[in-house]
Write a protein that holds these residues in place. Structure first.
Motif, short mmCIF file in Angstrom:
data_model
loop_
_atom_site.label_atom_id
_atom_site.label_comp_id
_atom_site.label_asym_id
_atom_site.label_seq_id
_atom_site.Cartn_x
_atom_site.Cartn_y
_atom_site.Cartn_z
N LYS A 234 0.93 -1.21 0.10
CA LYS A 234 -0.11 0.00 -0.04
C LYS A 234 0.90 1.21 -0.02
O LYS A 234 1.85 1.37 0.87
CB LYS A 234 -0.75 0.15 1.13
N VAL A 235 0.79 2.13 -0.87
CA VAL A 235 1.17 3.27 -0.90
C VAL A 235 0.28 4.45 -0.60
O VAL A 235 -0.80 4.72 -1.09
CB VAL A 235 1.96 3.78 -2.44
N THR A 236 0.94 5.50 0.42
CA THR A 236 0.20 6.52 0.81
C THR A 236 0.97 7.55 1.08
O THR A 236 2.17 7.35 1.43
CB THR A 236 -0.61 6.24 2.48
N VAL A 237 0.38 8.92 1.24
CA VAL A 237 1.18 10.25 1.31
C VAL A 237 0.29 10.88 2.39
O VAL A 237 -0.95 10.94 2.05
CB VAL A 237 1.66 10.85 0.04
N PRO A 238 1.19 11.55 3.25
CA PRO A 238 0.29 12.52 3.99
C PRO A 238 -0.19 13.86 3.42
O PRO A 238 0.91 14.30 2.66
CB PRO A 238 1.30 12.80 5.30
N ALA A 239 -1.31 14.32 3.42
CA ALA A 239 -1.91 15.60 2.77
C ALA A 239 -2.69 16.31 3.63
O ALA A 239 -3.84 15.81 3.86
CB ALA A 239 -2.57 15.16 1.28
N LEU A 240 -2.38 17.21 4.00
CA LEU A 240 -3.57 18.16 4.89
C LEU A 240 -3.75 17.28 6.39
O LEU A 240 -4.92 17.31 6.64
CB LEU A 240 -4.50 18.51 4.15
N GLY A 241 -2.89 16.53 6.51
CA GLY A 241 -2.96 15.77 7.81
C GLY A 241 -3.58 14.52 7.77
O GLY A 241 -4.21 13.90 8.71
N VAL A 242 -3.86 13.93 6.58
CA VAL A 242 -4.74 12.86 6.30
C VAL A 242 -3.76 11.92 5.28
O VAL A 242 -3.21 12.36 4.43
CB VAL A 242 -6.05 13.18 5.83
N ASP A 243 -3.69 10.67 5.62
CA ASP A 243 -3.02 9.92 4.66
C ASP A 243 -3.97 9.60 3.62
O ASP A 243 -4.97 9.02 3.57
CB ASP A 243 -2.70 8.44 5.37
N THR A 244 -3.34 9.86 2.37
CA THR A 244 -4.19 9.68 1.14
C THR A 244 -3.42 8.42 0.40
O THR A 244 -2.33 8.30 0.31
CB THR A 244 -3.87 10.97 0.02
N ASP A 245 -4.33 7.45 0.21
CA ASP A 245 -4.16 6.20 -0.59
C ASP A 245 -3.69 6.52 -1.98
O ASP A 245 -4.75 6.95 -2.67
CB ASP A 245 -5.02 5.34 -0.27
N LEU A 246 -2.53 6.07 -2.53
CA LEU A 246 -2.09 6.20 -3.89
C LEU A 246 -2.41 5.02 -4.66
O LEU A 246 -2.37 4.86 -5.71
CB LEU A 246 -0.96 6.62 -4.00
N GLY A 247 -2.38 3.78 -4.22
CA GLY A 247 -2.56 2.47 -4.73
C GLY A 247 -1.71 1.49 -3.95
O GLY A 247 -1.27 1.56 -3.03
N ARG A 248 -1.57 0.34 -4.78
CA ARG A 248 -0.92 -0.71 -4.31
C ARG A 248 0.23 -1.01 -5.30
O ARG A 248 -0.09 -1.25 -6.52
CB ARG A 248 -1.74 -2.11 -4.35
N ALA A 249 1.40 -1.03 -4.91
CA ALA A 249 2.54 -1.19 -5.66
C ALA A 249 2.97 -2.54 -5.77
O ALA A 249 3.19 -3.34 -4.69
CB ALA A 249 3.78 -0.05 -5.31
N LEU A 250 3.52 -3.09 -6.80
CA LEU A 250 3.93 -4.48 -6.89
C LEU A 250 5.57 -4.39 -7.11
O LEU A 250 6.20 -5.25 -7.14
CB LEU A 250 3.26 -5.06 -8.28
#
Length: 63
Positions: free
Chosen positions: A8-24
């Motif tokens: 799972k790939v997430t980035v913090p944005a405005l205090g919330v972890d945003t899910d970018l997708g699943r990396a293989l």
């Protein structure tokens, strides 16, 4: 890796972890980050990425 496959790939944005997708692969991580406007991010252990369940070189098995 998850039971669904990949990491799972997430980035913090405005205090919330945003899910970018699943990396293989690490290439998938780079592409997700590029699409989020984050180019040329260092994916190594010493870079800004927080790897959970194994480092950037772990892509098989249960993590």
């Amino acid at each position: 890796m998850s039971q669904r496959g990949g990491r799972k790939v997430t980035v913090p944005a405005l205090g919330v972890d945003t899910d970018l997708g699943r990396a293989l692969t690490p290439g998938d991580v780079s592409e997700f980050l590029r699409r989020a406007g984050l180019e040329d991010v260092d994916l190594s252990e010493d870079g800004p990425i927080r790897w959970e369940g194994g480092g950037s070189d772990v892509w098989t098995g249960d993590i």
